[in-house]
Design an enzyme around this catalytic site. Sequence first.
Site, PDB file in Angstrom:
ATOM      1  N   GLY A   1       0.811  -1.204   0.000  1.00  0.00           N
ATOM      2  CA  GLY A   1       0.000   0.000   0.000  1.00  0.00           C
ATOM      3  C   GLY A   1       0.845   1.254   0.000  1.00  0.00           C
ATOM      4  O   GLY A   1       0.495   2.249  -0.645  1.00  0.00           O
ATOM      5  N   THR A   2       1.961   1.221   0.708  1.00  0.00           N
ATOM      6  CA  THR A   2       2.861   2.376   0.728  1.00  0.00           C
ATOM      7  C   THR A   2       3.420   2.647  -0.662  1.00  0.00           C
ATOM      8  O   THR A   2       3.487   3.805  -1.108  1.00  0.00           O
ATOM      9  CB  THR A   2       4.009   2.138   1.725  1.00  0.00           C
ATOM     10  OG1 THR A   2       3.476   2.084   3.050  1.00  0.00           O
ATOM     11  CG2 THR A   2       5.043   3.244   1.647  1.00  0.00           C
TER      12      THR A   2
ATOM     13  N   GLN B   1      -7.975   1.573   4.992  1.00  0.00           N
ATOM     14  CA  GLN B   1      -8.732   1.110   6.150  1.00  0.00           C
ATOM     15  C   GLN B   1     -10.185   0.794   5.833  1.00  0.00           C
ATOM     16  O   GLN B   1     -10.822   0.004   6.539  1.00  0.00           O
ATOM     17  CB  GLN B   1      -8.683   2.162   7.273  1.00  0.00           C
ATOM     18  CG  GLN B   1      -7.369   2.241   8.001  1.00  0.00           C
ATOM     19  CD  GLN B   1      -7.045   0.973   8.773  1.00  0.00           C
ATOM     20  OE1 GLN B   1      -7.901   0.145   9.060  1.00  0.00           O
ATOM     21  NE2 GLN B   1      -5.776   0.797   9.108  1.00  0.00           N
TER      22      GLN B   1
ATOM     23  N   SER C   1      -4.384  -1.451   0.557  1.00  0.00           N
ATOM     24  CA  SER C   1      -3.384  -2.442   0.968  1.00  0.00           C
ATOM     25  C   SER C   1      -4.082  -3.710   1.414  1.00  0.00           C
ATOM     26  O   SER C   1      -4.957  -3.672   2.287  1.00  0.00           O
ATOM     27  CB  SER C   1      -2.532  -1.874   2.108  1.00  0.00           C
ATOM     28  OG  SER C   1      -1.472  -2.735   2.430  1.00  0.00           O
ATOM     29  N   ALA C   2      -3.694  -4.850   0.845  1.00  0.00           N
ATOM     30  CA  ALA C   2      -4.425  -6.096   1.057  1.00  0.00           C
ATOM     31  C   ALA C   2      -4.394  -6.585   2.499  1.00  0.00           C
ATOM     32  O   ALA C   2      -5.369  -7.180   2.972  1.00  0.00           O
ATOM     33  CB  ALA C   2      -3.866  -7.179   0.132  1.00  0.00           C
ATOM     34  N   HIS C   3      -3.288  -6.367   3.214  1.00  0.00           N
ATOM     35  CA  HIS C   3      -3.221  -6.927   4.567  1.00  0.00           C
ATOM     36  C   HIS C   3      -4.144  -6.207   5.539  1.00  0.00           C
ATOM     37  O   HIS C   3      -4.340  -6.673   6.661  1.00  0.00           O
ATOM     38  CB  HIS C   3      -1.781  -6.926   5.095  1.00  0.00           C
ATOM     39  CG  HIS C   3      -1.244  -5.575   5.434  1.00  0.00           C
ATOM     40  ND1 HIS C   3      -0.697  -4.725   4.508  1.00  0.00           N
ATOM     41  CD2 HIS C   3      -1.151  -4.929   6.614  1.00  0.00           C
ATOM     42  CE1 HIS C   3      -0.293  -3.616   5.100  1.00  0.00           C
ATOM     43  NE2 HIS C   3      -0.557  -3.717   6.381  1.00  0.00           N
TER      44      HIS C   3
ATOM     45  N   CYS D   1       5.231   7.501  23.994  1.00  0.00           N
ATOM     46  CA  CYS D   1       6.097   6.587  24.723  1.00  0.00           C
ATOM     47  C   CYS D   1       6.117   5.192  24.120  1.00  0.00           C
ATOM     48  O   CYS D   1       6.807   4.308  24.626  1.00  0.00           O
ATOM     49  CB  CYS D   1       5.666   6.513  26.188  1.00  0.00           C
ATOM     50  SG  CYS D   1       3.905   6.268  26.410  1.00  0.00           S
TER      51      CYS D   1
END
Length: 462
Positions: free
Chosen positions: A69-70, A177, A194-196, A320
């Site tokens: 996807g990136t 998403q 993005s498939a995942h 954090c």
Amino acid sequence: MPYFDAASAAPLHPVARQALLAALDEGWADPARLYREGRRAGLLLDAAREAAAEAVGCRPDELVFTSSGTTAVHAGIAGALSGRRRVGGHLALSAVEHSSVLHAAAAHEATGGSLTEVPVDRTGAVDPEVYGAALRADTALACLQSANHEVGTEQPVAEVAALCADAGVPLLVDAAQSLGWGPVPAGWSLLTASAHKWGGPAGVGLLAVRKGVRFSPPGPAGERESGRAPGFENLPAIVAAAASLRAVRGEAAAESARLRALVDRIRTVVAEQVPDVEVVGDPERRLPHLVTFSCLYVDGETLLHELDRREFSVSSGSSCTSSTLAPSHVLRAMGVLSEGNVRVSLPPGTAGTDVDRFLEILPGVVAEVRERLGAPAAPAAAPSPGPAASLVVDALGRRCPIPVIELAKVIEEIPVGATVTVLADDEAARLDIPAWCEMRGQEYVGEEPADRGSAYVVRRLG
């Protein structure tokens, strides 16, 4: 062990597993070749493209598969900017885009381009009118996610797309998403996913470019995937991605209603049973499976570790929990509390009993972490008005939530109208101290320069 981080990566869908194994046997050859094995592989690739295009809402020849996807985002932004370079070098985007979009924007700016980040409200949504005002005569591309990765807020894509169309500006939508839950509203010019994120295998992205959009692929031209995604196609993974997208879409209506009810329960119970918590994101216009909340006086990393010890896998946008020591850019743009942040994103099939058990143990875990950090148990009673006074809290070198905890401890020592100045060099304090003031009904006066870090001034109100 309940896995509640589907927004990062959803578990592999059973259909994806079946399709992947079958394609390993049938789709190993080069789909560009004319011999029997190549033709068989080519038919599988064509079928996968048609299935994915149907889910996206575009023509098959408008969609290509990428290695992630990136990669799809970077290729889409670079290609659109290059194709429209004669128009100008201005890029418009929301302040809460995925980091892949922000990285592409930063690279564009570093090479001489300009950009405008459109602000969002406290729910994480852009105002379409404000977004429209960011479009200029030299705007080459606009970017807007369909739904936020961290808080789940859905964006007004249709309204922004209409404004972009009026301005003659193509709109790229990051649908990573939301695509598994349903089609993106019409009007977009480029779309990535993005498939995942929907239960397909990792390493498969989608890039759709509408016909008529000026697009010049970056880098050396290739002969595969219309020249927009160089390299040999990972055909088994592509087949599994397309098959699982079709499967999850078929299940989306029923599963969306079921998970939305579970998330509504989380939103309600957390707000009722965990003191000093802020549930963030739009309560209505949101993804069905995702909820984010921030807990005052809590170290997010410790909270995640404690939940993991109790067999719950969740995510966080707290500073954090990252190596940057800076809070999530999404929470910062929204102006909400970042410390003790927890993102719960339920994968399809999540059992209601798992959610119930999470809600049973969460209040005790939060209380345990607060006690360990020495957080005040309850707000101090308001003192009587007195002469103006001030205190200085030196929290330099200490990470949030400690600066906020120290502020809460001393606020009771000053009269109404007096101030506390907190010295802190943790970037999260810039967000968490104003958020604490809003939650506690105190006045945030502002930030002042200091020899080290910054000085945050808070006035006690009656």
